[in-house]
Design a protein around this motif. Structure first.
Motif, PDB file in Angstrom:
ATOM      1  N   UNK A 128       0.888  -1.283   0.118  1.00 24.18           N
ATOM      2  CA  UNK A 128      -0.176   0.012  -0.075  1.00 24.18           C
ATOM      3  C   UNK A 128       0.839   1.156  -0.034  1.00 24.18           C
ATOM      4  N   UNK A 129       1.948   1.075   0.723  1.00 26.10           N
ATOM      5  CA  UNK A 129       2.843   2.476   0.813  1.00 26.10           C
ATOM      6  C   UNK A 129       3.469   2.795  -0.842  1.00 26.10           C
ATOM      7  N   UNK A 130       3.802   1.437  -1.206  1.00 28.09           N
ATOM      8  CA  UNK A 130       4.375   1.612  -2.638  1.00 28.09           C
ATOM      9  C   UNK A 130       3.525   2.090  -3.567  1.00 28.09           C
ATOM     10  N   UNK A 166      -5.431  10.702  11.227  1.00 26.22           N
ATOM     11  CA  UNK A 166      -6.196   9.508  10.535  1.00 26.22           C
ATOM     12  C   UNK A 166      -5.580   8.935   9.455  1.00 26.22           C
ATOM     13  N   UNK A 167      -4.602   9.554   9.039  1.00 24.42           N
ATOM     14  CA  UNK A 167      -3.798   8.781   7.893  1.00 24.42           C
ATOM     15  C   UNK A 167      -2.841   7.625   8.517  1.00 24.42           C
ATOM     16  N   UNK A 168      -2.267   7.925   9.846  1.00 25.17           N
ATOM     17  CA  UNK A 168      -1.637   6.814  10.490  1.00 25.17           C
ATOM     18  C   UNK A 168      -2.682   6.140  10.922  1.00 25.17           C
ATOM     19  N   UNK A 175      -3.766  -2.970   8.503  1.00 26.11           N
ATOM     20  CA  UNK A 175      -3.401  -3.944   8.952  1.00 26.11           C
ATOM     21  C   UNK A 175      -4.210  -4.923   9.767  1.00 26.11           C
ATOM     22  N   UNK A 176      -5.170  -4.428  10.489  1.00 24.80           N
ATOM     23  CA  UNK A 176      -6.075  -5.220  11.032  1.00 24.80           C
ATOM     24  C   UNK A 176      -6.974  -6.036  10.149  1.00 24.80           C
ATOM     25  N   UNK A 287      -5.652   9.639   1.284  1.00 27.15           N
ATOM     26  CA  UNK A 287      -5.159  10.491   2.599  1.00 27.15           C
ATOM     27  C   UNK A 287      -3.455  10.815   2.375  1.00 27.15           C
ATOM     28  N   UNK A 288      -2.812   9.956   1.839  1.00 25.45           N
ATOM     29  CA  UNK A 288      -1.561  10.191   1.473  1.00 25.45           C
ATOM     30  C   UNK A 288      -1.192  11.656   0.908  1.00 25.45           C
ATOM     31  N   UNK A 289      -2.170  11.773  -0.124  1.00 29.26           N
ATOM     32  CA  UNK A 289      -2.010  13.218  -0.825  1.00 29.26           C
ATOM     33  C   UNK A 289      -2.319  14.164   0.127  1.00 29.26           C
TER      34      UNK A 289
END
Length: 312
Positions: A128-130, A166-168, A175-176, A287-289
């Motif tokens: 997801x990070x990639x 909220x992004x973190x 993960x859950x 959210x990353x944006x």
């Protein structure tokens, strides 16, 4: 030249999304051992034989991942040379490449030696990070000709805190959810939203706790994003990127919740389960944006303060 770069960026972003969904498909269909304990070959062969449904799914996932990795390498080099002057470019290039390689290594280790379910659940989050890095890099590429520009954003402290938080937190929700899949807890609770199982009580085993922990986490992120959307509608109508962006985020989280409920009601329908993974991937990218915009907002506020000081 930049037109070609844009098309490559779009293709790579869609490819990364297919890698994410493909990984979810492998897990949901139990195809992770479709190629045996062999990697990068499949059952020790370049072209596996015989081909079972599990082998086909795992082999196709590996082919897509390898092809997207090649596209990402080209995109990274091209972006570095073309828009390397933009301050976020090099960081995003390195981030996307690092997590793509890390994703591949964890996948290979899981195939060859096996991994704990808690470690395997990290695989989707790393992918997801990639994906988010490639998505942001694509947006930077489209900003070059000023047809898509959000460089003048100003965000207040309250909105920054909520956005970062909220992004973190969304990553913990991801993960859950991955843990639910890898522990085969998807249908351990036959009811929704509670886990009654014919008798109202607290969860009685690890699988029920994993499932209900994910539902609680998903409920919190739904309420949190709903509140942030309310703030954006009230205070950011003049900043259309934030205003429309948070409305889209709210729609995505609504779809995510609906898909999660339908997974239970349809008893793990594969298409709904894949849509569930798609919605959270798109939401995390968005959210990353917003995080990128926060970084720019700080820079813009410093520049405004500097201009005011010089005008005096």
């Amino acid at each position: 030249m930049r037109r070609g770069l844009k098309w490559l960026a779009i293709l790579t972003t869609l490819g990364m999304l297919f890698v994410l969904i493909g990984g979810a498909l492998v897990t949901k269909t139990g195809s992770s051992m479709g190629c045996g304990r062999s990697w990068p070959l499949c059952n020790g062969q370049l072209i596996p034989s015989p081909i079972t449904p599990e082998t086909l799914i795992e082999f196709a996932h590996r082919l897509v991942s390898g092809g997207v990795g090649f596209l990402l390498l080209i995109l990274s080099i091209w972006s570095w040379k073309t828009i390397g002057h933009k301050r976020e470019t090099k960081f995003l290039v390195l981030l996307s490449l690092f997590f793509l390689i890390l994703q591949a290594l964890i996948g290979a280790a899981a195939v060859m030696w096996g991994q704990s379910k808690f470690i395997l659940a990290l695989h989707f989050g790393i992918s997801l990070i990639s994906f988010a890095s490639v998505f942001l890099l694509t947006l930077l590429i489209f900003e070059v000709d000023q047809k898509f520009d959000a460089s003048k954003i100003i965000i207040d402290k309250r909105m920054k805190i909520h956005t970062i938080g909220v992004t973190i937190y969304s990553y913990l929700v991801v993960y859950s959810g991955a843990l639910v899949r890898h522990t085969n807890s998807s249908l351990i609770c036959r009811d929704w939203p509670l886990c009654l199982n014919d008798a109202p009580a607290l969860p009685t085993n690890l699988y029920e706790w994993v499932q209900m922990g994910h539902r609680l986490a998903a409920g919190i992120i739904f309420l949190w994003i709903a509140y942030i959307t309310y703030l954006s509608v009230r205070h950011y109508k003049k900043q259309q990127v934030l205003y429309k962006g948070w409305i889209i985020a709210f729609i995505l989280v609504c779809l995510q919740v609906i898909a999660g409920a339908l997974i239970i009601f349809t008893r793990l329908n594969l298409y709904i389960a894949l849509a569930h993974a798609l919605f959270i991937s798109c939401l995390f990218g968005l959210l990353s944006y917003f995080l990128l915009l926060i970084g720019r907002s700080k820079k813009n506020m410093v520049q405004i303060s500097k201009d005011r000081f010089e005008s005096k």
